[in-house]
Design a protein around this motif. Structure first.
Motif, PDB file in Angstrom:
ATOM      1  N   UNK A 110     -22.501  12.013 -17.679  1.00 34.53           N
ATOM      2  CA  UNK A 110     -22.429  11.216 -18.857  1.00 34.53           C
ATOM      3  C   UNK A 110     -23.591  10.511 -19.132  1.00 34.53           C
ATOM      4  N   UNK A 111     -24.339  10.761 -19.963  1.00 35.12           N
ATOM      5  CA  UNK A 111     -25.427  10.195 -20.671  1.00 35.12           C
ATOM      6  C   UNK A 111     -25.125   8.720 -20.729  1.00 35.12           C
ATOM      7  N   UNK A 112     -25.887   7.525 -20.631  1.00 35.74           N
ATOM      8  CA  UNK A 112     -25.640   6.255 -20.591  1.00 35.74           C
ATOM      9  C   UNK A 112     -26.977   5.711 -21.404  1.00 35.74           C
ATOM     10  N   UNK A 113     -26.709   4.971 -22.655  1.00 34.06           N
ATOM     11  CA  UNK A 113     -27.775   4.433 -23.468  1.00 34.06           C
ATOM     12  C   UNK A 113     -27.787   2.844 -23.242  1.00 34.06           C
ATOM     13  N   UNK A 114     -28.641   2.048 -23.273  1.00 33.89           N
ATOM     14  CA  UNK A 114     -28.773   0.739 -23.184  1.00 33.89           C
ATOM     15  C   UNK A 114     -29.707   0.424 -24.544  1.00 33.89           C
ATOM     16  N   UNK A 115     -29.309   0.025 -25.649  1.00 32.70           N
ATOM     17  CA  UNK A 115     -29.817  -0.155 -26.765  1.00 32.70           C
ATOM     18  C   UNK A 115     -30.325  -1.671 -27.311  1.00 32.70           C
ATOM     19  N   UNK A 116     -31.250  -1.875 -27.909  1.00 32.39           N
ATOM     20  CA  UNK A 116     -31.562  -3.146 -28.473  1.00 32.39           C
ATOM     21  C   UNK A 116     -32.850  -2.956 -29.292  1.00 32.39           C
ATOM     22  N   UNK A 126     -32.759   2.360 -23.330  1.00 35.89           N
ATOM     23  CA  UNK A 126     -32.802   2.714 -22.120  1.00 35.89           C
ATOM     24  C   UNK A 126     -31.891   3.969 -21.700  1.00 35.89           C
ATOM     25  N   UNK A 127     -32.248   5.082 -21.061  1.00 31.97           N
ATOM     26  CA  UNK A 127     -31.432   6.205 -21.210  1.00 31.97           C
ATOM     27  C   UNK A 127     -31.137   6.499 -19.443  1.00 31.97           C
TER      28      UNK A 127
END
Length: 133
Positions: A110-116, A126-127
């Motif tokens: 599962x790709x997880x993205x932290x975006x801002x 951030x991936x």
């Protein structure tokens, strides 16, 4: 903070951090340029060649708190890693707006993205990857 300085500090903050699931993955920085926040789901779906209905938003506070909460207090490296995530999240909150966490739930990897967003409207992501079989 100027974009170049932010990216340098962000690089330092993620150095050595691993996202633990059934495996462990580092965080990588992606610069997505200036884009409206409303287009993030489309951007993430396009990057992963999936429909938007497989994207699952996760509350950022919950995401980071879960990392800290699940750290085994008897496992010093895990506790140190969780502390790095806590420091990272504080840094992100101080420098980015509209912080979001999105999971691309299409299987066990599962790709997880932290975006801002930076003040100029540039999207920083951030991936990492979560393995859940």
């Amino acid at each position: 903070m100027e974009k170049t300085a932010f990216l340098e500090k962000l690089t330092d903050k993620i150095a050595g951090i691993l996202y633990f699931s059934e495996s462990e993955y580092p965080l990588t920085i992606e610069q997505w340029g200036i884009l409206p926040a409303a287009t993030l789901p489309e951007k993430i779906a396009t990057l992963n060649v999936v429909e938007q209905n497989v994207l699952r938003p996760v509350n950022a506070d919950d995401f980071f708190n879960e990392i800290e909460r699940t750290a085994d207090p008897n496992d010093k490296p895990i506790v140190e890693n969780a502390q790095k995530f806590k420091t990272l999240y504080q840094f992100l909150k101080e420098n980015l707006s509209n912080i979001q966490v999105t999971r691309v739930e299409t299987g066990a990897s599962i790709p997880v993205y932290i975006t801002g967003f930076l003040p100029d409207g540039s999207c920083i992501a951030l991936q990492t990857t979560s393995i859940e079989s």
